[in-house]
Design an enzyme around this catalytic site. Sequence first.
Site, PDB file in Angstrom:
ATOM      1  N   GLY A 179      69.765   9.749  19.685  1.00 35.61           N
ATOM      2  CA  GLY A 179      69.289   9.540  18.325  1.00 35.61           C
ATOM      3  C   GLY A 179      70.392   9.049  17.409  1.00 35.61           C
ATOM      4  O   GLY A 179      71.358   9.783  17.191  1.00 35.61           O
ATOM      5  N   LYS A 210      72.336  29.155   9.044  1.00 37.38           N
ATOM      6  CA  LYS A 210      72.207  27.750   8.622  1.00 37.38           C
ATOM      7  C   LYS A 210      70.792  27.482   8.095  1.00 37.38           C
ATOM      8  O   LYS A 210      70.614  26.739   7.124  1.00 37.38           O
ATOM      9  CB  LYS A 210      72.523  26.832   9.804  1.00 37.38           C
ATOM     10  CG  LYS A 210      72.309  25.339   9.539  1.00 37.38           C
ATOM     11  CD  LYS A 210      73.399  24.731   8.678  1.00 37.38           C
ATOM     12  CE  LYS A 210      73.100  23.341   8.165  1.00 37.38           C
ATOM     13  NZ  LYS A 210      72.904  22.325   9.152  1.00 37.38           N
TER      14      LYS A 210
HETATM   15  O1  PAF Z   1      70.227  18.875   6.317  1.00 34.92           O
HETATM   16  C1  PAF Z   1      71.246  18.622   5.665  1.00 34.92           C
HETATM   17  O2  PAF Z   1      71.287  17.724   4.824  1.00 34.92           O
HETATM   18  C2  PAF Z   1      72.514  19.408   5.964  1.00 34.92           C
HETATM   19  O3  PAF Z   1      72.199  20.387   6.909  1.00 34.92           O
HETATM   20  C3  PAF Z   1      73.216  20.051   4.759  1.00 34.92           C
HETATM   21  C4  PAF Z   1      74.305  20.980   5.258  1.00 34.92           C
HETATM   22  C5  PAF Z   1      72.242  20.798   3.889  1.00 34.92           C
HETATM   23  C6  PAF Z   1      73.985  19.034   3.972  1.00 34.92           C
HETATM   24  O4  PAF Z   1      73.199  18.096   3.315  1.00 34.92           O
END
Ligand code: PAF
Length: 309
Positions: free
Chosen positions: A7, A186
């Site tokens: 990707g 996360k």
């Molecule tokens: O998805 C995203 O954009 C990233 O995981 C993060 C860390 C929020 C930065 O833009």
Amino acid sequence: MKVVIVGPGAMGCLFAGYFAKKNQHEIWILDNNARRAKKLKENGIKIETEKGSFSVKINATARAADIKAPDLLIISVKSYDTEEALKAIEPVLTKDSRVLTLQNGLGNIEMMSEIVGSDRVLGGVTSHGATLLGEGYTRHAGIGDTVIGNISGKLTVSMRPVRELFNLSGFATRLTKDVNSVIWSKLIINAGINAISALTRLRNGALIESQGTREVVSMAVTEAVRLAKRKRIKLVYEDPIAKVESVCRATASNLSSMLQDVLKKRRTEIDYINGAIVRQAKSLSILTPTNVILTDLVKSIESAYSKQV
Ligand code: PAF
């Protein structure tokens, strides 16, 4: 090592570009779009950073059969494309090939384990921000940590070269015995940033500059943390709201991946982020009204791209 990035999105190009620049391994991009794969092979990858830009040559193909016996696959497609991408490349894997997901959201490790077996799957997170500026052209818009583990929780010898690859290419990376904890940690960051930036069209840094968005970020995060606590998931940081705000600052110039999707009128990963929180919370009778609204609004945008003014 033969390393294949599946990707060529913002993160895929970022990894491929820095790995190829280090020039220690054979780096490939597998792209399901044959025209784009040809272009990547001819023109390579360009990465823009605050300190300037660089370009590197790369191997690229649209045919999984061109890539024999890869040591490491990094799945960098959107979560809803993981299954198809992995099924396409599964026939060329060996028993020693490792497949790594650093994708956003919940469910990728489980999906990959079903297809290639959990022994071959590595998972984790990265907090680097990247914005795709064109085909094979990405802006490195934020630095963060990368953490890698596996479902078994055992640190295996095969994880070391993967960590080396990332560290030597400039991505500060550590191994963890609790990959579920880092994925949830996360997830909470993405739950606080992505949908709100997609709805407001603000860059990550701007989300915490106005009182209104800052409060909605905090509400979405608080609900997600309540769910994580109920599931007895230990987060890797003490103060989730402070952490999300620090990621906003560290990736201030970045357009979150969901905002990039909405601007390109593409499907987003909402079902794997805020939507996943809503589903799991519902099954435990936990209320998550902010995440429900964020999910519904992003899904409404997605389903009505053609009607937008
Ligand atoms: O998805 C995203 O954009 C990233 O995981 C993060 C860390 C929020 C930065 O833009």
